[in-house]
Design a protein around this motif. Sequence first.
Motif, mmCIF file in Angstrom:
data_model
loop_
_atom_site.group_PDB
_atom_site.id
_atom_site.type_symbol
_atom_site.label_atom_id
_atom_site.label_comp_id
_atom_site.label_asym_id
_atom_site.label_seq_id
_atom_site.Cartn_x
_atom_site.Cartn_y
_atom_site.Cartn_z
ATOM 1 N N ARG A 38 0.825 -1.212 0.000
ATOM 2 C CA ARG A 38 0.000 0.000 0.000
ATOM 3 C C ARG A 38 0.855 1.256 0.000
ATOM 4 O O ARG A 38 0.481 2.260 -0.613
ATOM 5 C CB ARG A 38 -0.922 -0.008 1.228
ATOM 6 C CG ARG A 38 -2.063 -0.998 1.132
ATOM 7 C CD ARG A 38 -2.645 -1.299 2.502
ATOM 8 N NE ARG A 38 -3.158 -0.129 3.184
ATOM 9 C CZ ARG A 38 -4.442 0.229 3.219
ATOM 10 N NH1 ARG A 38 -5.325 -0.506 2.568
ATOM 11 N NH2 ARG A 38 -4.844 1.275 3.883
ATOM 12 N N SER A 39 1.988 1.245 0.658
ATOM 13 C CA SER A 39 2.824 2.439 0.748
ATOM 14 C C SER A 39 4.180 2.262 0.056
ATOM 15 O O SER A 39 5.041 3.128 0.164
ATOM 16 C CB SER A 39 3.054 2.807 2.221
ATOM 17 O OG SER A 39 3.686 1.744 2.907
ATOM 18 N N ASP A 69 5.313 14.764 0.005
ATOM 19 C CA ASP A 69 5.493 13.318 0.142
ATOM 20 C C ASP A 69 6.531 12.787 -0.843
ATOM 21 O O ASP A 69 6.812 11.593 -0.851
ATOM 22 C CB ASP A 69 4.149 12.614 -0.077
ATOM 23 C CG ASP A 69 4.187 11.146 0.301
ATOM 24 O OD1 ASP A 69 4.848 10.801 1.303
ATOM 25 O OD2 ASP A 69 3.555 10.332 -0.410
ATOM 26 N N TYR A 221 -1.165 3.011 -4.668
ATOM 27 C CA TYR A 221 -0.368 3.643 -3.622
ATOM 28 C C TYR A 221 -1.269 4.432 -2.682
ATOM 29 O O TYR A 221 -2.102 5.229 -3.110
ATOM 30 C CB TYR A 221 0.665 4.580 -4.247
ATOM 31 C CG TYR A 221 1.465 5.351 -3.229
ATOM 32 C CD1 TYR A 221 2.507 4.752 -2.541
ATOM 33 C CD2 TYR A 221 1.181 6.690 -2.966
ATOM 34 C CE1 TYR A 221 3.244 5.455 -1.601
ATOM 35 C CE2 TYR A 221 1.921 7.405 -2.034
ATOM 36 C CZ TYR A 221 2.943 6.778 -1.352
ATOM 37 O OH TYR A 221 3.668 7.485 -0.425
ATOM 38 N N ARG A 222 -1.078 4.206 -1.397
ATOM 39 C CA ARG A 222 -1.850 4.932 -0.387
ATOM 40 C C ARG A 222 -0.894 5.737 0.470
ATOM 41 O O ARG A 222 -0.024 5.182 1.140
ATOM 42 C CB ARG A 222 -2.665 3.973 0.477
ATOM 43 C CG ARG A 222 -3.823 3.332 -0.280
ATOM 44 C CD ARG A 222 -4.690 2.499 0.637
ATOM 45 N NE ARG A 222 -5.849 1.961 -0.058
ATOM 46 C CZ ARG A 222 -7.007 2.582 -0.186
ATOM 47 N NH1 ARG A 222 -7.159 3.794 0.340
ATOM 48 N NH2 ARG A 222 -8.010 2.023 -0.833
ATOM 49 N N GLY A 223 -1.052 7.042 0.397
ATOM 50 C CA GLY A 223 -0.210 7.926 1.166
ATOM 51 C C GLY A 223 -0.949 9.223 1.431
ATOM 52 O O GLY A 223 -2.123 9.370 1.092
#
Length: 237
Positions: A38-39, A69, A221-223
Amino acid sequence: MAKRTRRSQGRPLWLKLLLAVLIIAPLGAAAWLYFDTRSWRPAESEFPEQGVDLSGITGPVNFAVLKGDGADLVYLPATAGDAEQARDFTRNLAAARKAGLQVGAVHRFDPCVPADGQSANFVTIVPRDDTLLPPAIELSDTGEDCLERVTSGQVRSELTILANQIESHAGRPAILKVTREFEAAHGVASRIERNLWLVRTRLEPDYGGRPWLLWTANENYRGPGSEEPLGWVVVRP
């Protein structure tokens, strides 16, 4: 004489523990891989220039947070086919630039409609601007649902016309964002000479048959910066 108590016929404790480990370990590894992915994104030491693809994102995005980020660039969905336009394209373009991001526009190719209408749709919303990144043409719809059957030859012909028309407006060569399914159906990578943008999470893609320029290295992508998953993109050094 008292009867002997029969020994339990159940599995030995060591065997039960071994079976538990064999079952639990793969589940734990799968869970770790899921949350890690995920990250996950490639190391900046290998790919110094990285960014995000907002194709498919419908919710708000904080571009300043994306920049913080580690994003250097962003590709915004602009148009699709000959009629669909992203309502927030102009607003997102201004916001991304204000945050200090390099910005590019994406057109999603529709193999069911002629190129002329698609390019006209693109030029009505995407400005002629030398500071924009090269335009990208997303190739994900293989055309299986077209009312009239289209051949791979027809698809490649219309795609070439579309690329030429978009490039005439943008003043620079387009990038073909090719999915594995589209390439398998129509084989454009070896027949249309444009830079490639390929997609595969974690593992470097090779289905284009030649080097790629952009790689979506994490499709989900999780951010920070968006509540929805993004496509994390890297540029070949």
